[in-house]
Design a protein around this motif. Structure first.
Motif, mmCIF file in Angstrom:
data_model
loop_
_atom_site.group_PDB
_atom_site.id
_atom_site.type_symbol
_atom_site.label_atom_id
_atom_site.label_comp_id
_atom_site.label_asym_id
_atom_site.label_seq_id
_atom_site.Cartn_x
_atom_site.Cartn_y
_atom_site.Cartn_z
ATOM 1 N N PRO A 94 23.013 16.220 -6.467
ATOM 2 C CA PRO A 94 22.793 16.214 -5.292
ATOM 3 C C PRO A 94 23.768 16.710 -4.351
ATOM 4 C CG PRO A 94 21.380 14.687 -6.472
ATOM 5 C CD PRO A 94 22.643 15.249 -7.284
ATOM 6 N N PHE A 95 24.874 15.911 -4.648
ATOM 7 C CA PHE A 95 26.413 16.335 -3.181
ATOM 8 C C PHE A 95 26.469 18.045 -2.820
ATOM 9 C CE2 PHE A 95 26.295 11.814 -4.990
ATOM 10 C CZ PHE A 95 26.067 11.234 -3.777
ATOM 11 N N LEU A 96 26.336 18.607 -3.806
ATOM 12 C CA LEU A 96 26.650 19.766 -4.431
ATOM 13 C C LEU A 96 25.414 21.035 -4.081
ATOM 14 C CD1 LEU A 96 29.061 19.427 -7.393
ATOM 15 C CD2 LEU A 96 29.561 19.203 -5.128
ATOM 16 N N ILE A 97 24.834 20.875 -3.948
ATOM 17 C CA ILE A 97 23.749 21.502 -3.829
ATOM 18 C C ILE A 97 23.499 22.819 -3.021
ATOM 19 C CG2 ILE A 97 21.300 21.568 -3.446
ATOM 20 C CD1 ILE A 97 20.244 19.033 -5.065
ATOM 21 N N ALA A 98 23.271 23.662 -3.062
ATOM 22 C CA ALA A 98 23.509 25.495 -2.311
ATOM 23 C C ALA A 98 22.899 24.999 -1.733
ATOM 24 C CB ALA A 98 23.323 26.518 -3.492
ATOM 25 N N PRO A 99 22.710 25.262 -0.112
ATOM 26 C CA PRO A 99 23.776 26.694 -0.312
ATOM 27 C C PRO A 99 25.301 25.754 0.326
ATOM 28 C CG PRO A 99 22.949 25.559 1.735
ATOM 29 C CD PRO A 99 21.918 25.609 1.054
ATOM 30 N N ASN A 100 25.388 24.378 0.449
ATOM 31 C CA ASN A 100 26.383 23.688 1.132
ATOM 32 C C ASN A 100 26.847 23.129 -0.644
ATOM 33 O OD1 ASN A 100 26.259 24.438 3.484
ATOM 34 N ND2 ASN A 100 24.628 22.149 2.884
ATOM 35 N N THR A 101 27.642 23.832 -1.455
ATOM 36 C CA THR A 101 28.056 23.613 -2.283
ATOM 37 C C THR A 101 29.556 22.772 -2.611
ATOM 38 O OG1 THR A 101 29.313 25.569 -2.564
ATOM 39 C CG2 THR A 101 26.784 24.762 -3.312
ATOM 40 N N SER A 102 30.065 22.899 -1.524
ATOM 41 C CA SER A 102 31.853 22.348 -1.731
ATOM 42 C C SER A 102 31.862 20.962 -1.576
ATOM 43 C CB SER A 102 32.304 23.206 -0.251
ATOM 44 O OG SER A 102 31.814 22.378 1.109
ATOM 45 N N GLY A 103 30.150 20.450 -1.427
ATOM 46 C CA GLY A 103 30.633 18.661 -1.103
ATOM 47 C C GLY A 103 29.978 18.019 0.103
ATOM 48 N N THR A 104 29.812 17.161 0.349
ATOM 49 C CA THR A 104 29.643 16.142 0.915
ATOM 50 C C THR A 104 30.411 14.927 1.395
ATOM 51 O OG1 THR A 104 27.056 15.984 -0.066
ATOM 52 C CG2 THR A 104 27.384 14.636 1.530
ATOM 53 N N SER A 105 30.136 14.752 2.481
ATOM 54 C CA SER A 105 31.238 13.651 3.440
ATOM 55 C C SER A 105 30.747 11.961 3.334
ATOM 56 C CB SER A 105 31.625 13.734 4.786
ATOM 57 O OG SER A 105 32.742 14.907 3.855
ATOM 58 N N PHE A 106 31.240 10.942 3.638
ATOM 59 C CA PHE A 106 30.617 9.678 3.429
ATOM 60 C C PHE A 106 31.098 9.079 4.972
ATOM 61 C CE2 PHE A 106 29.663 8.488 -0.877
ATOM 62 C CZ PHE A 106 28.274 9.606 -1.088
ATOM 63 N N ARG A 107 30.383 8.361 5.862
ATOM 64 C CA ARG A 107 30.565 7.623 6.571
ATOM 65 C C ARG A 107 30.358 6.222 6.799
ATOM 66 N NH1 ARG A 107 30.278 7.982 12.985
ATOM 67 N NH2 ARG A 107 30.561 6.031 12.397
#
Length: 289
Positions: free
Chosen positions: A257-270
């Motif tokens: 879920p953190f890398l699903i295309a089209p945003n495969t570079s990752g996810t940020s939290f805050r």
């Protein structure tokens, strides 16, 4: 309720101690008993209230806006189990979270007061530490837990002080600026992804409160004090990318879920809550020169 009960008990004990002073305190007969330079210490108990409704926010596309869901390959919300205040007990949401940690605090202080009639004004500086911890956690459907926590490594403050003296008893209020080193921590039961978290940062804040000070002798006084602390702490981040396990498996990588295309570079939290706040009730002791 437990936190406020603790503070109430400590307040009662401290108040009894202030007014049950020895007879020697009544013999302090200076015209301006609260004028001059002093050094001292403060110590007591701090309460970090759970921030009701706090959660973790996500930036999936790297645009700096933390307003997106982390979804599975089918489009379902990967964090549908929800969030809770405090640190996760396990990776499963059913077990909930531990409450935020309250703790003891201890400070050294120095200051100067000037008294004219019954009016006392001055300035006080402090440096010390508190043992509180403020956490918030999220749960994914994997199942896995993700906890963002913060602790105070040290705190310094400079405050104004103004009060009204009745003989050898001073009632006062205080307000000023604080500067603290806040340690940001991250814990997760997810062993597939790789996580990079920000660490410590110095932050400005405000402090305010009031108290009672009682002279025992010409040079020594004791007191009871309440303080409220607030620091803006909204820039801690966690970056989630592919770990070695995912990078070595195209199938797992494509379904994470953190890398699903089209945003495969990752996810940020805050964190959703921007402020670290806590309450202090402490006893004080001072030596006036």
């Amino acid at each position: 309720m437990k936190n406020f009960t603790t503070l109430t008990m400590l307040a009662g004990l401290a108040t009894a101690g202030i007014f049950a002073v020895p007879a020697a305190a009544q013999e302090v007969t200076e015209d301006r008993p609260f004028s001059g330079v002093y050094i001292g210490a403060a110590g007591g108990y701090d309460v970090q209230p759970n921030d009701v409704g706090s959660s973790i926010l996500f930036d999936r596309n790297g645009d700096g806006n933390f307003n997106e869901n982390v979804n599975t390959i089918t489009g379902a919300n990967a964090f549908s189990p929800g969030f809770c205040n405090g640190s996760a007990r396990t990776g499963a949401a059913a077990y909930g979270c531990r409450n935020d940690d309250d703790g003891w605090a201890y400070y050294g202080r120095a200051g100067f007061d000037a008294q004219r009639g019954n009016i006392v004004v001055g300035v006080v500086g402090e440096f010390g530490k508190t043992d509180i911890t403020d956490s918030t956690s999220g749960f994914s459907t994997t199942p896995a837990s993700y906890t963002m926590a913060r602790k105070v490594d040290w705190e310094a403050s400079v405050r104004g002080r103004a009060g009204y003296a009745v003989n050898t008893t001073l009632f006062y209020g205080t307000f000023g600026a604080g500067y603290a080193k806040i340690d940001n921590l991250f814990f997760t039961t997810n062993t597939a992804n790789a996580f990079a978290a920000t660490g410590s940062k110095n932050q400005w804040g405000i402090l305010g409160g009031g108290g009672i000070e009682q002279k025992l002798t010409k040079n020594i006084s004791i007191g009871m004090e309440y303080m409220f602390h607030q620091y803006q702490d909204n820039d801690a981040r966690v970056r989630v990318t592919a770990g070695q396990t995912l990078a070595g498996s195209p199938v797992l990588l494509a379904n994470n879920p953190f890398l699903i295309a089209p945003n495969t570079s990752g996810t940020s939290f805050r964190r959703s809550d921007d402020y670290l706040r806590w309450h202090s009730l402490r006893g004080t002791v001072s030596f006036r020169f």
